[in-house]
Design a protein around this motif. Structure first.
Motif, PDB file in Angstrom:
ATOM      1  N   LEU A   1       0.717  -1.191   0.027  1.00  0.00           N
ATOM      2  CA  LEU A   1       0.091  -0.014   0.132  1.00  0.00           C
ATOM      3  C   LEU A   1       0.808   1.331  -0.094  1.00  0.00           C
ATOM      4  CD1 LEU A   1      -2.567  -1.120   2.537  1.00  0.00           C
ATOM      5  CD2 LEU A   1      -3.031  -1.015   0.234  1.00  0.00           C
ATOM      6  N   SER A   2       1.809   1.164   0.716  1.00  0.00           N
ATOM      7  CA  SER A   2       2.935   2.566   0.865  1.00  0.00           C
ATOM      8  C   SER A   2       4.290   1.918   1.009  1.00  0.00           C
ATOM      9  CB  SER A   2       2.350   3.456   1.924  1.00  0.00           C
ATOM     10  OG  SER A   2       2.458   2.983   3.259  1.00  0.00           O
ATOM     11  N   GLY A   3       5.244   2.780   0.742  1.00  0.00           N
ATOM     12  CA  GLY A   3       6.625   2.342   0.996  1.00  0.00           C
ATOM     13  C   GLY A   3       7.216   1.622  -0.013  1.00  0.00           C
ATOM     14  N   ARG A   4       8.170   0.593   0.445  1.00  0.00           N
ATOM     15  CA  ARG A   4       8.994  -0.603  -0.483  1.00  0.00           C
ATOM     16  C   ARG A   4       9.233  -1.595   0.108  1.00  0.00           C
ATOM     17  NH1 ARG A   4      12.007   1.653  -4.649  1.00  0.00           N
ATOM     18  NH2 ARG A   4      13.339   0.332  -4.429  1.00  0.00           N
ATOM     19  N   GLY A   5       9.392  -2.611  -0.439  1.00  0.00           N
ATOM     20  CA  GLY A   5       9.682  -4.075   0.116  1.00  0.00           C
ATOM     21  C   GLY A   5      10.696  -4.789  -1.145  1.00  0.00           C
ATOM     22  N   THR A   6      11.334  -5.687  -0.622  1.00  0.00           N
ATOM     23  CA  THR A   6      12.091  -6.445  -1.407  1.00  0.00           C
ATOM     24  C   THR A   6      11.485  -8.054  -1.375  1.00  0.00           C
ATOM     25  OG1 THR A   6      13.468  -7.195   0.566  1.00  0.00           O
ATOM     26  CG2 THR A   6      14.021  -5.403  -1.033  1.00  0.00           C
ATOM     27  N   HIS A   7      11.832  -8.861  -2.331  1.00  0.00           N
ATOM     28  CA  HIS A   7      11.271 -10.102  -2.479  1.00  0.00           C
ATOM     29  C   HIS A   7      12.202 -11.141  -2.613  1.00  0.00           C
ATOM     30  CE1 HIS A   7      11.407  -9.799  -6.875  1.00  0.00           C
ATOM     31  NE2 HIS A   7      11.013  -8.730  -6.725  1.00  0.00           N
ATOM     32  N   GLY A   8      13.532 -10.991  -2.560  1.00  0.00           N
ATOM     33  CA  GLY A   8      14.335 -11.966  -2.733  1.00  0.00           C
ATOM     34  C   GLY A   8      14.493 -12.568  -4.116  1.00  0.00           C
ATOM     35  N   GLY A   9      14.132 -11.981  -5.191  1.00  0.00           N
ATOM     36  CA  GLY A   9      14.127 -12.366  -6.539  1.00  0.00           C
ATOM     37  C   GLY A   9      14.462 -11.555  -7.451  1.00  0.00           C
ATOM     38  N   PRO A  10      14.708 -12.021  -8.711  1.00  0.00           N
ATOM     39  CA  PRO A  10      14.801 -11.158  -9.785  1.00  0.00           C
ATOM     40  C   PRO A  10      13.576 -10.102 -10.242  1.00  0.00           C
ATOM     41  CG  PRO A  10      14.345 -13.185 -10.721  1.00  0.00           C
ATOM     42  CD  PRO A  10      14.564 -13.350  -9.247  1.00  0.00           C
ATOM     43  N   GLY A  11      13.987  -9.045 -10.453  1.00  0.00           N
ATOM     44  CA  GLY A  11      12.746  -8.125 -10.909  1.00  0.00           C
ATOM     45  C   GLY A  11      12.856  -6.774  -9.955  1.00  0.00           C
ATOM     46  N   PRO A  12      11.917  -6.017 -10.220  1.00  0.00           N
ATOM     47  CA  PRO A  12      11.821  -4.616  -9.837  1.00  0.00           C
ATOM     48  C   PRO A  12      11.280  -4.776  -7.928  1.00  0.00           C
ATOM     49  CG  PRO A  12       9.860  -4.821 -10.825  1.00  0.00           C
ATOM     50  CD  PRO A  12      10.852  -5.937 -11.207  1.00  0.00           C
ATOM     51  N   ALA A  13      11.960  -3.816  -7.274  1.00  0.00           N
ATOM     52  CA  ALA A  13      11.503  -3.776  -5.834  1.00  0.00           C
ATOM     53  C   ALA A  13       9.873  -3.678  -5.679  1.00  0.00           C
ATOM     54  CB  ALA A  13      12.474  -2.583  -5.050  1.00  0.00           C
ATOM     55  N   LEU A  14       9.465  -4.113  -4.678  1.00  0.00           N
ATOM     56  CA  LEU A  14       8.013  -3.720  -4.390  1.00  0.00           C
ATOM     57  C   LEU A  14       7.792  -2.360  -4.088  1.00  0.00           C
ATOM     58  CD1 LEU A  14       7.032  -6.804  -2.115  1.00  0.00           C
ATOM     59  CD2 LEU A  14       6.901  -6.395  -4.445  1.00  0.00           C
ATOM     60  N   ARG A  15       6.701  -1.866  -4.680  1.00  0.00           N
ATOM     61  CA  ARG A  15       6.209  -0.403  -4.605  1.00  0.00           C
ATOM     62  C   ARG A  15       4.757  -0.357  -4.513  1.00  0.00           C
ATOM     63  NH1 ARG A  15       4.236   1.384  -9.264  1.00  0.00           N
ATOM     64  NH2 ARG A  15       5.196   0.667 -11.125  1.00  0.00           N
ATOM     65  N   PRO A  16       4.076   0.505  -3.985  1.00  0.00           N
ATOM     66  CA  PRO A  16       2.573   0.425  -4.074  1.00  0.00           C
ATOM     67  C   PRO A  16       2.213   0.235  -5.446  1.00  0.00           C
ATOM     68  CG  PRO A  16       3.550   2.599  -2.693  1.00  0.00           C
ATOM     69  CD  PRO A  16       4.627   1.713  -3.305  1.00  0.00           C
ATOM     70  N   GLY A  17       1.111  -0.871  -5.350  1.00  0.00           N
ATOM     71  CA  GLY A  17       0.426  -1.301  -6.582  1.00  0.00           C
ATOM     72  C   GLY A  17       1.099  -2.785  -6.778  1.00  0.00           C
ATOM     73  N   ARG A  18       2.227  -3.004  -6.357  1.00  0.00           N
ATOM     74  CA  ARG A  18       2.940  -4.115  -6.685  1.00  0.00           C
ATOM     75  C   ARG A  18       2.719  -5.091  -5.463  1.00  0.00           C
ATOM     76  NH1 ARG A  18       8.420  -2.096  -9.425  1.00  0.00           N
ATOM     77  NH2 ARG A  18       7.543  -1.515 -11.543  1.00  0.00           N
ATOM     78  N   GLY A  19       2.755  -6.428  -5.797  1.00  0.00           N
ATOM     79  CA  GLY A  19       2.875  -7.456  -4.678  1.00  0.00           C
ATOM     80  C   GLY A  19       3.537  -8.626  -4.971  1.00  0.00           C
TER      81      GLY A  19
END
Length: 203
Positions: free
Chosen positions: A157-175
């Protein structure tokens, strides 16, 4: 470790509702034999982002439990008559607070009325086949454990996150979404980040 799958709501396939009242962007659909297995109508669990664009009915899903959470817009009023085959009490719920999940039975036939200026709203929709899976949807602001044997969805929903794999970092609207894993894992969120987590576990 649990294998996670990245999604971006803006690139998910869009399917219109049959009544023209909105559209659905499917995140994941797991059949009895796992993702993509079995009859799509006989899913074990399903996660999607829905846009409600007009007043109208919700399609019933007998034998399914549902949880919807407001993501954007003024909200929607959900109404159901009492009695009928389920014998349930009347329902009148205002889904007007973002990130606050609302659970209900898919056996019920609901009517939706848009709130505020009547503009479209967007919701996260989690459905589980009763007797096979159950879901607990909550707002989280810390790293999320991925319990072994559980499936799930994480929507930022807000901020950022990582997912331990290839591809872009998490940001709002991603999951992320995942099926039952063989070992525990963690979906980390950066400090100050907020997400919705649907912990989907077998019954």
């Amino acid at each position: 470790m649990t294998q996670t799958h990245l999604f971006d709501v803006e690139t998910l396939p869009v399917g219109p509702w049959r009544n023209g009242g909105g559209d659905t962007r499917e995140i994941a659909c797991a059949g009895p034999a796992g993702p993509g297995g079995g009859d799509p109508a006989d899913f074990g669990w399903r996660a999607s982002i829905a846009t409600i664009a007009a007043d109208g009915p919700f399609s019933p899903f007998p034998g399914v439990d549902r949880t919807i959470t407001l993501l954007a817009g003024d909200g929607v009023r959900l109404i159901a008559d009492g009695g009928g085959a389920t014998g349930a009490a009347p329902l009148d719920h205002r889904l007007d607070r973002a990130a606050v999940p609302f659970a209900f039975s898919g056996d019920r036939t609901l009517r939706a009325r848009l709130l505020g200026d009547g503009g479209a709203v967007r919701v996260l929709n989690i459905m589980t086949r009763r007797g096979r899976w159950t879901a607990d949807v909550r707002r989280v602001d810390a790293p999320v454990p991925l319990p072994a044997g559980h499936a799930g969805v994480l929507y930022l929903l807000s901020g950022r996150g990582t997912h331990g794999g290839p591809g872009p970092a998490l940001r709002p609207g991603r999951g992320l979404w995942w099926t039952s894993g063989a070992a525990d894992g963690t979906a980390p969120l950066e400090p100050g980040s907020v997400a919705l987590w649907a912990d989907i576990r077998p019954v």
